[in-house]
Structure formats: C-alpha cells, structure tokens
Write a protein that holds these residues in place. Structure first.
Motif, PDB file in Angstrom:
ATOM      1  N   ALA A  91     -45.348  72.500 -36.515  1.00  0.00           N
ATOM      2  CA  ALA A  91     -44.354  71.441 -36.346  1.00  0.00           C
ATOM      3  C   ALA A  91     -44.612  70.666 -35.057  1.00  0.00           C
ATOM      4  N   VAL A  92     -45.003  71.375 -33.998  1.00  0.00           N
ATOM      5  CA  VAL A  92     -45.324  70.717 -32.731  1.00  0.00           C
ATOM      6  C   VAL A  92     -46.551  69.826 -32.899  1.00  0.00           C
ATOM      7  N   ARG A  93     -47.559  70.320 -33.601  1.00  0.00           N
ATOM      8  CA  ARG A  93     -48.789  69.534 -33.782  1.00  0.00           C
ATOM      9  C   ARG A  93     -48.539  68.257 -34.574  1.00  0.00           C
ATOM     10  N   GLU A 189     -32.093  56.666 -33.284  1.00  0.00           N
ATOM     11  CA  GLU A 189     -31.630  57.903 -32.656  1.00  0.00           C
ATOM     12  C   GLU A 189     -32.852  58.562 -32.031  1.00  0.00           C
ATOM     13  N   PRO A 190     -32.675  59.541 -31.139  1.00  0.00           N
ATOM     14  CA  PRO A 190     -33.834  60.218 -30.561  1.00  0.00           C
ATOM     15  C   PRO A 190     -34.789  60.721 -31.638  1.00  0.00           C
ATOM     16  N   LEU A 191     -36.082  60.522 -31.416  1.00  0.00           N
ATOM     17  CA  LEU A 191     -37.074  60.848 -32.440  1.00  0.00           C
ATOM     18  C   LEU A 191     -37.057  62.328 -32.802  1.00  0.00           C
ATOM     19  N   TRP A 197     -35.891  68.375 -35.054  1.00  0.00           N
ATOM     20  CA  TRP A 197     -36.229  69.357 -34.030  1.00  0.00           C
ATOM     21  C   TRP A 197     -34.970  69.953 -33.395  1.00  0.00           C
ATOM     22  N   ASP A 198     -33.985  69.086 -33.113  1.00  0.00           N
ATOM     23  CA  ASP A 198     -32.725  69.536 -32.536  1.00  0.00           C
ATOM     24  C   ASP A 198     -31.714  68.403 -32.667  1.00  0.00           C
ATOM     25  N   THR A 199     -30.489  68.650 -32.270  1.00  0.00           N
ATOM     26  CA  THR A 199     -29.447  67.628 -32.331  1.00  0.00           C
ATOM     27  C   THR A 199     -28.766  67.508 -30.973  1.00  0.00           C
ATOM     28  N   ARG A 200     -28.106  66.386 -30.754  1.00  0.00           N
ATOM     29  CA  ARG A 200     -27.387  66.196 -29.501  1.00  0.00           C
ATOM     30  C   ARG A 200     -26.138  67.083 -29.481  1.00  0.00           C
ATOM     31  N   ARG A 201     -25.911  67.765 -28.374  1.00  0.00           N
ATOM     32  CA  ARG A 201     -24.756  68.637 -28.251  1.00  0.00           C
ATOM     33  C   ARG A 201     -23.474  67.814 -28.139  1.00  0.00           C
ATOM     34  N   PRO A 202     -22.413  68.231 -28.804  1.00  0.00           N
ATOM     35  CA  PRO A 202     -21.131  67.535 -28.647  1.00  0.00           C
ATOM     36  C   PRO A 202     -20.528  67.822 -27.278  1.00  0.00           C
TER      37      PRO A 202
END
Length: 246
Positions: A91-93, A189-191, A197-202
């Motif tokens: 996934a990183v690659r 939104e952030p790529l 990969w992750d989501t923004r924390r509330p």
C-alpha cells in the motif's frame, strides 16, 4: 465582539485557506513567479518562534543534478519505509509521496547550527526549535495556497545523508523537503484520506477539558455549504463545511 476583529471577508479568507490547504504531490510544469516566491519566503520569515530564535533556514535547490540526487535519497527512504510498514508495504509503494522532479520550486527547510545557546522557552523542551521551524513551514504553506500554488512536505529521507549532500554545517539538520508548484486542481480532501490510509480525527477525540480524556464541552457544529468554485478547479462533489457555532 472585539474591536481587534478583522472584517468578515478577511476572516472568511483566513479560515478558508486553512481548510483548503493540501499536502500536494501532483504538479504541472512551470516556474513560479519570483515575486510570488519572495512573498512566500517572507510569510515564512514572519512565523513565531520560541525565544525569538528563528531557527529556520531555507535552501533553494536550483541545480538539476542536486534535485535528482535529493529525489534519489527520498526514493531510497520510501522503499525503507514501505519495508518497515509490514503488511501495508505494498500500500505504501502504491502511494505517491512526493513531486520532487515535477514541482516548479524545491526548497529544503533546515534547523540552523548553534541552537544550544537559545535557552528561553527551551530549557525543559529543547525540541521547541523544531516546532518553530514547523510554524515557518505552515506560514509558507498557507501563503502558497492563497497564491494558488500547491506545496508538499516530504520527510522521507535520511537526515545525515541530506545534510552531507547540502554541505550543512555541524549542528544543523534538515527537517523537510518542500515541493512548490502549479497544480491542475487541489485535492478535495487530503490524499491519504482519499486512498483510505486514515481519516481526520473529530474534535471530540482531540480536544479535552481539565485533564486527559475528559471530553470538552464544545459548541455545536454548524454546517455551511462550501462556496462555489469554477467548474474543473477541484475534483469530486462538494461537501458541507462545518464550523463552530452556538
């Protein structure tokens, strides 16, 4: 309301550039206007710093061979990072983590040497020099977005190798490779959020009250529709923007 408050349009612009700043990895060819670059570096220069130490130094990379050498360092670290991520290695690659060869301007942000003589605000927290550099980078980032330019912060490199490549003095340390340039569009939104990969924390997870883990009594969030943008300037459907309100 305080008499020091900015006019409504100015305040809206400040909050808008904060919301719409993106870590950019995709650039289109084209040089940056020197006057614009000067404004961006001036924005960085006016950043706050602990003890007024101003520990940031920016190195502009204009030698194509040096740019390629920095790119090679970053690509090598990308592979090391992928290997260190275990089951997420592939996934990183697949991620695009830099735009070093495509961006119009390449800067390296570094900590200056001789920082040990700055004690005010750092006696128990010596890492505040790094925080000060981050403030300068954020100023530059927000100013770039306001100018319609993308910027990407690359931290995938071996600091000692980059320091040697750039002939940094003893005690100085590179902390960021910054890609600046023109873009076809800003990510909606952030790529890393787009690719899952992750989501923004509330806010409820990041703001506490009177001690760790105690939920803060926050005002209700009022959703406002994002302002209209010219067609084709941003991919993706519009989403409501939420701001604090009573």
């Amino acid at each position: 309301m305080t008499e020091h408050r900015y006019p409504d349009d100015d305040r809206v612009a400040v909050y808008r550039v904060i919301r719409e700043r993106r870590d950019t990895r995709h650039f289109r060819p084209g040089a940056i206007d020197p006057a614009v670059l000067q404004r961006l570096l001036e924005a960085a220069r006016f950043a706050p710093s602990v003890g007024y130490m101003q520990p940031w130094r920016f190195i502009r990379i204009t030698d194509p061979s040096l740019r390629r050498a920095i790119h090679a360092l970053v690509r090598a670290e990308c592979e090391e990072t992928a290997a260190a991520c275990g089951e997420r290695a592939e996934a990183v690659r697949r991620l695009k983590l830099e735009g070093i060869l495509e961006c119009g301007e390449l800067l390296v942000a570094a900590l200056t040497e001789g920082r040990e003589r700055y004690i005010l605000g750092r006696r128990t927290l010596p890492e505040m020099d790094l925080c000060s550099v981050a403030c300068a980078i954020q100023n530059l980032w927000l100013a770039a977005r306001a100018e319609g330019l993308g910027m990407g912060w690359v931290s995938l490199f071996e600091p000692d190798e980059l320091a040697q490549l750039l002939n940094l003095p003893e005690g100085a340390r590179p902390v960021a490779v910054l890609c600046l340039g023109h873009v076809d569009a800003f990510y909606p939104e952030p790529l890393l959020e787009t690719v899952g990969w992750d989501t923004r924390r509330p806010a409820e997870e990041t703001v506490f009250e009177n001690g760790w883990g105690r939920p803060a009594k926050l005002p209700k969030r009022v959703c406002e529709k994002r302002s209209e943008r010219p067609e084709g300037k941003e991919p993706g459907a519009q989403k409501p923007e939420c701001t604090s309100g009573t």
